[in-house]
Structure formats: C-alpha cells, structure tokens
Design a protein around this motif. Structure first.
Motif, mmCIF file in Angstrom:
data_model
loop_
_atom_site.group_PDB
_atom_site.id
_atom_site.type_symbol
_atom_site.label_atom_id
_atom_site.label_comp_id
_atom_site.label_asym_id
_atom_site.label_seq_id
_atom_site.Cartn_x
_atom_site.Cartn_y
_atom_site.Cartn_z
ATOM 1 N N UNK A 28 0.879 -1.162 0.000
ATOM 2 C CA UNK A 28 0.000 0.000 0.000
ATOM 3 C C UNK A 28 0.919 1.215 0.000
ATOM 4 N N UNK A 29 0.606 2.181 -0.850
ATOM 5 C CA UNK A 29 1.450 3.364 -0.996
ATOM 6 C C UNK A 29 0.607 4.604 -0.765
ATOM 7 N N UNK A 30 1.014 5.416 0.185
ATOM 8 C CA UNK A 30 0.334 6.674 0.473
ATOM 9 C C UNK A 30 1.260 7.832 0.163
ATOM 10 N N UNK A 31 0.847 8.707 -0.754
ATOM 11 C CA UNK A 31 1.683 9.842 -1.136
ATOM 12 C C UNK A 31 0.983 11.180 -0.997
ATOM 13 N N UNK A 32 -0.306 11.217 -1.346
ATOM 14 C CA UNK A 32 -0.967 12.505 -1.480
ATOM 15 C C UNK A 32 -0.373 13.220 -2.680
ATOM 16 N N UNK A 33 -0.883 14.388 -3.002
ATOM 17 C CA UNK A 33 -0.364 15.124 -4.159
ATOM 18 C C UNK A 33 0.549 16.274 -3.771
ATOM 19 N N UNK A 34 0.508 16.677 -2.508
ATOM 20 C CA UNK A 34 1.274 17.837 -2.072
ATOM 21 C C UNK A 34 2.741 17.474 -1.842
ATOM 22 N N UNK A 35 3.618 18.197 -2.516
ATOM 23 C CA UNK A 35 5.054 17.935 -2.395
ATOM 24 C C UNK A 35 5.591 18.392 -1.046
ATOM 25 N N UNK A 36 6.736 17.827 -0.685
ATOM 26 C CA UNK A 36 7.407 18.224 0.543
ATOM 27 C C UNK A 36 7.029 17.397 1.757
ATOM 28 N N UNK A 37 6.187 16.397 1.573
ATOM 29 C CA UNK A 37 5.758 15.552 2.681
ATOM 30 C C UNK A 37 6.260 14.129 2.493
ATOM 31 N N UNK A 38 6.497 13.461 3.602
ATOM 32 C CA UNK A 38 6.904 12.061 3.551
ATOM 33 C C UNK A 38 5.782 11.218 2.958
ATOM 34 N N UNK A 39 6.168 10.101 2.358
ATOM 35 C CA UNK A 39 5.201 9.131 1.862
ATOM 36 C C UNK A 39 5.072 7.996 2.862
ATOM 37 N N UNK A 40 4.130 7.103 2.623
ATOM 38 C CA UNK A 40 3.899 5.952 3.486
ATOM 39 C C UNK A 40 3.926 4.689 2.639
#
Length: 134
Positions: free
Chosen positions: A88-100
C-alpha cells in the motif's frame, strides 16, 4: 558472511530484479471515486523509473506504533521470475511531505518514505508526462 545494512523490515529491493511495477488507485469510498477517474492504472517497466521506486523503498524507515491510514495506491512489484509483492502506498499530491509504504503481508507495520523520494514518486505518478513513456 552475510551483511545486512537494511533499515526496513521488508529487506533490500534490488531494482535489477524487478520486471515491472503496477500501480492501481485504491478506492475506499465514493468520494475517492472521482479522484480515481483522474489517475489511470500505471504499468512501469522503464529501468530508470523502477530504480526510482526501489530507491524510495530502500530509503524508507520504520514508523513506530499503530497505523491509521488510507493508501492512495496498491503497488505490485513483479520480479523477473514471476514472483510478486504487494504494498500500500500513500503519497498525497502535495510535495514536501513524507510518503507511506506498507507491505500487504503485514499491514500493521508502516515505513516512512523521505519527502525527497516521495516527491520523485509523485512526479512519476501525477506529473504531466506519463511515467511509463506512453
């Protein structure tokens, strides 16, 4: 003698062994259905892009404690011999944040992908140019 310098529990991901990576948008409810319509499933077979994904996975660090998350994508690694692993990959679209990153075989353990590497993945997935060269 076997040396292990891995900082994650799923081990070192060798990009040269991966034949393909598939990303499918993960729909949890009707609200995300519209978002899913804007993100086509991707099949990545370009060696440079596979290396980017493997590097992001290898740089991830274990998150302590219980997880409460909703992944953006289900990511499947397909190795040359046909073996597959699902995450499972969590990124969101907003840059500058860690992914999961969470291995499907153990959904209680999560790994934080550093923002630098998560941003590269966002560019691959959400960028204007197609990540698979199409």
């Amino acid at each position: 003698m076997v040396l292990s310098g891995c900082q994650n529990a799923f081990g070192y991901i060798n990009a040269r062994w991966i034949h393909e990576i598939s990303l499918t948008y993960h729909q949890l409810d009707q609200q995300t259905e519209q978002q899913a319509a804007n993100v086509e499933p991707k099949s990545i077979s370009d060696a440079a892009l596979i290396k980017t994904v493997a590097e992001a996975m290898n740089k991830s660090k274990r998150i302590q404690g219980e997880l409460d998350y909703a992944p953006d994508f289900i990511m499947k690694l397909v190795y040359g011999d046909g073996y597959t692993e699902e995450y499972a990959l969590g990124l969101g679209k907003e840059k500058g944040h860690n992914g999961l990153l969470v291995a499907s075989v153990n959904s209680g353990k999560g790994y934080s992908i550093p923002a630098k590497h998560a941003d590269k993945l966002r560019d691959m997935i959400y960028g204007a140019a197609s990540a698979d060269g199409e």
